[in-house]
Design a protein around this motif. Sequence first.
Motif, PDB file in Angstrom:
ATOM      1  N   THR A   1       0.859  -1.179   0.000  1.00  0.00           N
ATOM      2  CA  THR A   1       0.000   0.000   0.000  1.00  0.00           C
ATOM      3  C   THR A   1       0.894   1.226   0.000  1.00  0.00           C
ATOM      4  O   THR A   1       1.844   1.328   0.795  1.00  0.00           O
ATOM      5  CB  THR A   1      -0.937   0.008   1.222  1.00  0.00           C
ATOM      6  OG1 THR A   1      -1.768  -1.160   1.153  1.00  0.00           O
ATOM      7  CG2 THR A   1      -1.817   1.246   1.233  1.00  0.00           C
TER       8      THR A   1
ATOM      9  N   SER B   1      -2.433   8.732  -4.099  1.00  0.00           N
ATOM     10  CA  SER B   1      -3.710   8.428  -4.747  1.00  0.00           C
ATOM     11  C   SER B   1      -3.509   7.437  -5.895  1.00  0.00           C
ATOM     12  O   SER B   1      -2.412   7.350  -6.466  1.00  0.00           O
ATOM     13  CB  SER B   1      -4.331   9.706  -5.298  1.00  0.00           C
ATOM     14  OG  SER B   1      -3.591  10.155  -6.428  1.00  0.00           O
ATOM     15  N   PRO B   2      -4.565   6.689  -6.252  1.00  0.00           N
ATOM     16  CA  PRO B   2      -4.459   5.798  -7.410  1.00  0.00           C
ATOM     17  C   PRO B   2      -4.052   6.547  -8.685  1.00  0.00           C
ATOM     18  O   PRO B   2      -3.304   6.018  -9.503  1.00  0.00           O
ATOM     19  CB  PRO B   2      -5.864   5.204  -7.538  1.00  0.00           C
ATOM     20  CG  PRO B   2      -6.420   5.257  -6.152  1.00  0.00           C
ATOM     21  CD  PRO B   2      -5.861   6.531  -5.568  1.00  0.00           C
ATOM     22  N   GLU B   3      -4.512   7.781  -8.827  1.00  0.00           N
ATOM     23  CA  GLU B   3      -4.151   8.582 -10.006  1.00  0.00           C
ATOM     24  C   GLU B   3      -2.648   8.844 -10.047  1.00  0.00           C
ATOM     25  O   GLU B   3      -2.024   8.737 -11.110  1.00  0.00           O
ATOM     26  CB  GLU B   3      -4.922   9.913 -10.011  1.00  0.00           C
ATOM     27  CG  GLU B   3      -6.424   9.768 -10.168  1.00  0.00           C
ATOM     28  CD  GLU B   3      -7.164   9.393  -8.872  1.00  0.00           C
ATOM     29  OE1 GLU B   3      -8.345   9.009  -8.983  1.00  0.00           O
ATOM     30  OE2 GLU B   3      -6.573   9.455  -7.771  1.00  0.00           O
TER      31      GLU B   3
ATOM     32  N   SER C   1      -5.807   4.648 -13.231  1.00  0.00           N
ATOM     33  CA  SER C   1      -6.043   4.532 -11.789  1.00  0.00           C
ATOM     34  C   SER C   1      -6.498   3.151 -11.345  1.00  0.00           C
ATOM     35  O   SER C   1      -6.775   2.946 -10.171  1.00  0.00           O
ATOM     36  CB  SER C   1      -7.066   5.578 -11.306  1.00  0.00           C
ATOM     37  OG  SER C   1      -6.625   6.865 -11.655  1.00  0.00           O
ATOM     38  N   ARG C   2      -6.565   2.182 -12.295  1.00  0.00           N
ATOM     39  CA  ARG C   2      -7.026   0.835 -11.928  1.00  0.00           C
ATOM     40  C   ARG C   2      -6.098  -0.281 -12.385  1.00  0.00           C
ATOM     41  O   ARG C   2      -5.812  -1.191 -11.614  1.00  0.00           O
ATOM     42  CB  ARG C   2      -8.419   0.603 -12.494  1.00  0.00           C
ATOM     43  CG  ARG C   2      -9.439   1.574 -11.920  1.00  0.00           C
ATOM     44  CD  ARG C   2     -10.803   1.329 -12.415  1.00  0.00           C
ATOM     45  NE  ARG C   2     -11.183  -0.034 -12.079  1.00  0.00           N
ATOM     46  CZ  ARG C   2     -12.265  -0.621 -12.511  1.00  0.00           C
ATOM     47  NH1 ARG C   2     -13.079   0.002 -13.308  1.00  0.00           N
ATOM     48  NH2 ARG C   2     -12.542  -1.853 -12.164  1.00  0.00           N
TER      49      ARG C   2
ATOM     50  N   THR D   1      -6.035  -0.404  -6.368  1.00  0.00           N
ATOM     51  CA  THR D   1      -7.339  -0.225  -5.723  1.00  0.00           C
ATOM     52  C   THR D   1      -7.192   0.799  -4.598  1.00  0.00           C
ATOM     53  O   THR D   1      -6.169   0.803  -3.897  1.00  0.00           O
ATOM     54  CB  THR D   1      -7.900  -1.549  -5.149  1.00  0.00           C
ATOM     55  OG1 THR D   1      -6.923  -2.136  -4.283  1.00  0.00           O
ATOM     56  CG2 THR D   1      -8.255  -2.527  -6.239  1.00  0.00           C
ATOM     57  N   PRO D   2      -8.191   1.654  -4.440  1.00  0.00           N
ATOM     58  CA  PRO D   2      -8.136   2.600  -3.320  1.00  0.00           C
ATOM     59  C   PRO D   2      -8.049   1.838  -2.000  1.00  0.00           C
ATOM     60  O   PRO D   2      -8.659   0.785  -1.840  1.00  0.00           O
ATOM     61  CB  PRO D   2      -9.453   3.368  -3.424  1.00  0.00           C
ATOM     62  CG  PRO D   2      -9.911   3.170  -4.833  1.00  0.00           C
ATOM     63  CD  PRO D   2      -9.408   1.806  -5.236  1.00  0.00           C
TER      64      PRO D   2
ATOM     65  N   GLY E   1      -4.361   5.662   0.919  1.00  0.00           N
ATOM     66  CA  GLY E   1      -3.575   5.569  -0.303  1.00  0.00           C
ATOM     67  C   GLY E   1      -4.110   4.580  -1.308  1.00  0.00           C
ATOM     68  O   GLY E   1      -5.308   4.488  -1.538  1.00  0.00           O
ATOM     69  N   THR E   2      -3.184   3.788  -1.855  1.00  0.00           N
ATOM     70  CA  THR E   2      -3.503   2.871  -2.939  1.00  0.00           C
ATOM     71  C   THR E   2      -2.858   1.518  -2.692  1.00  0.00           C
ATOM     72  O   THR E   2      -1.651   1.446  -2.442  1.00  0.00           O
ATOM     73  CB  THR E   2      -2.972   3.425  -4.283  1.00  0.00           C
ATOM     74  OG1 THR E   2      -3.516   4.717  -4.492  1.00  0.00           O
ATOM     75  CG2 THR E   2      -3.313   2.519  -5.450  1.00  0.00           C
TER      76      THR E   2
END
Length: 144
Positions: free
Chosen positions: A9, A13-15, A75-76, A96-97, A101-102
């Motif tokens: 993790t 952010s995912p972005e 983002s995925r 994944t969110p 974080g991600t």
Amino acid sequence: MTHAENETTISRSPEDVYAFLADGLNNAAWRSGVQAISLKSGQAGALGAVYRQTLAGPGGRSIHGDYEITAADPSRLLGFQVVAGPARPTGAYHLTPAPGGTAVRFTLDLQPKGLMKVLAPMVQRTMEKEVSQLANLKAVLEAR
């Protein structure tokens, strides 16, 4: 089938994580075996983009490990296929969110054929080392 995966993790952010991974020129910042990388064709980070990679191979020799982006779902999911070099696995970064974080899961798969079947244990170790570098990705992204 030879398979390796790892998950971590990252406090971004995912972005942000996706944008960093999609730009293959960032590979040298977190993957220790990358000696050189450049965009060979296509649009950076886009479906169909091909990156030319020179990697540290067995015995210190340089080997090619060019790859093509085969899945680009911002983002995925970022998928790729190695298209040059002795081993040509497929791989993916699944994002994944997560709280704070991600969650990033990095997978590599290879269907050994011919002589590669004999080398499968060495290839397995190499793939496991590669996915373990998610710790480096985490450190680099969280320091930004």
